[in-house]
Design an enzyme around this catalytic site. Structure first.
Site, PDB file in Angstrom:
ATOM      1  N   CYS A 122       0.829  -1.208   0.000  1.00 30.77           N
ATOM      2  CA  CYS A 122       0.000   0.000   0.000  1.00 30.77           C
ATOM      3  C   CYS A 122       0.870   1.268   0.000  1.00 30.77           C
ATOM      4  O   CYS A 122       1.436   1.620  -1.024  1.00 30.77           O
ATOM      5  CB  CYS A 122      -0.976  -0.018   1.176  1.00 30.77           C
ATOM      6  SG  CYS A 122      -2.376   1.115   0.940  1.00 30.77           S
ATOM      7  N   HIS A 222      -3.765  -5.078   1.011  1.00 29.68           N
ATOM      8  CA  HIS A 222      -3.229  -5.440   2.322  1.00 29.68           C
ATOM      9  C   HIS A 222      -3.254  -6.948   2.528  1.00 29.68           C
ATOM     10  O   HIS A 222      -4.162  -7.493   3.167  1.00 29.68           O
ATOM     11  CB  HIS A 222      -4.027  -4.737   3.427  1.00 29.68           C
ATOM     12  CG  HIS A 222      -3.704  -3.289   3.558  1.00 29.68           C
ATOM     13  ND1 HIS A 222      -2.698  -2.819   4.387  1.00 29.68           N
ATOM     14  CD2 HIS A 222      -4.225  -2.200   2.933  1.00 29.68           C
ATOM     15  CE1 HIS A 222      -2.627  -1.500   4.278  1.00 29.68           C
ATOM     16  NE2 HIS A 222      -3.537  -1.105   3.402  1.00 29.68           N
ATOM     17  N   GLU A 224      -1.517  -8.710   4.495  1.00 29.77           N
ATOM     18  CA  GLU A 224      -1.356  -9.089   5.907  1.00 29.77           C
ATOM     19  C   GLU A 224      -2.707  -9.291   6.594  1.00 29.77           C
ATOM     20  O   GLU A 224      -2.783  -9.901   7.678  1.00 29.77           O
ATOM     21  CB  GLU A 224      -0.526  -8.037   6.653  1.00 29.77           C
ATOM     22  CG  GLU A 224      -1.254  -6.768   7.035  1.00 29.77           C
ATOM     23  CD  GLU A 224      -1.448  -5.772   5.900  1.00 29.77           C
ATOM     24  OE1 GLU A 224      -2.060  -4.706   6.144  1.00 29.77           O
ATOM     25  OE2 GLU A 224      -0.988  -6.059   4.776  1.00 29.77           O
TER      26      GLU A 224
END
Length: 258
Positions: A122, A222, A224
């Site tokens: 990002c 994202h 994660e």
């Protein structure tokens, strides 16, 4: 990230640096400034097989210090300072965090000098693009033809379908298409020198890119936040494991490689 690790080779877990940011934190009886990073980043890298060191945005590390790392994750966060790509701030652009910008641009340049694999997420992807001379769209909702890439509800993510480009390292890692969790109101405008688009949304928004040597992969989403799919983190750790076995000191005067 390209790696030369042979299947079955063993070695110490690679040391992966994760960038952090400063904010206000409450813990116990304390309410004070702290260095922050959502724990999902640490969990993702650890589950993928790496050791984590957190990198607060203090005085930039030297090339020799950065070379002690085996891999780097440039994490998400606030908007990048528009002066880094020669523009003035849009009314919706956040107040620049120049200390973090300086720390991360220097970190990335040194990583490229030392051939350290980098995974940019990002904001991290946007930092990489500016270092390579690219520019950003400062507010996607102002532009005709783009969908929302951030949720309207606080602390949630928009789901975006991404199509990868055949023949890229990104495509080889996650396949032809994937649904991802996004939260960005800015995006890549002009892609920087030496970078190749490796994934895009249905509206044409660039959602992934990489360097020609595939030692840097960047995504606008994202990953994660999806801990049941660690393929991108595993790719970083695998490449970092290779570096941990063959680490050498490089000339710090070398310019950033496109």
């Amino acid at each position: 990230m390209v790696s030369n690790v042979s299947e079955g080779e063993a070695g110490p877990r690679p040391l992966i640096g994760l960038t952090t940011y400063y904010g206000r934190g409450k813990y116990g009886v304390w309410d004070r400034d702290a260095a922050f990073l959502p724990s999902v980043y640490v969990t993702a890298v650890t589950r993928a097989g790496g050791r984590v060191v957190l990198l607060p945005p203090e005085q930039p590390w030297s090339a020799e210090e950065v070379a002690e790392l085996d891999g780097i994750v440039l994490t998400g966060g606030d908007d990048v300072d528009p002066t880094l790509y020669g523009e003035t701030s849009h009314p919706r652009t956040q107040e620049p965090n120049t200390r973090r910008d300086s720390f991360e641009t220097t970190l990335y340049r040194h990583a490229r000098q030392s051939d350290i694999p980098v995974f940019a997420i990002c904001r991290g992807a946007q930092i990489v693009n500016t270092v390579h001379g690219g520019t950003l769209h400062q507010h996607l909702p102002d532009l005709t033809g783009f969908d929302r890439h951030e949720a309207e509800v606080k602390d949630e993510f928009a789901v975006v379908d991404v199509t990868t480009v055949p023949g890229t390292a990104t495509s080889a890692t996650i396949g032809a298409a994937v649904s991802v969790r996004c939260h960005h109101h800015q995006a890549i405008n002009r892609l920087g020198e030496g970078l190749t688009v490796s994934g895009h949304a249905a509206d044409g928004c660039i959602e992934a890119f990489e360097t020609a040597d595939a030692r840097m992969l960047a995504v606008q989403w994202h990953p994660e936040e999806t801990l049941d799919d660690l393929r991108l983190f595993t790719a970083l750790v695998t490449a970092a494991s290779d570096r941990a076995r063959t680490r050498t000191t490089t000339d710090p005067t070398v310019e950033v490689r496109p």
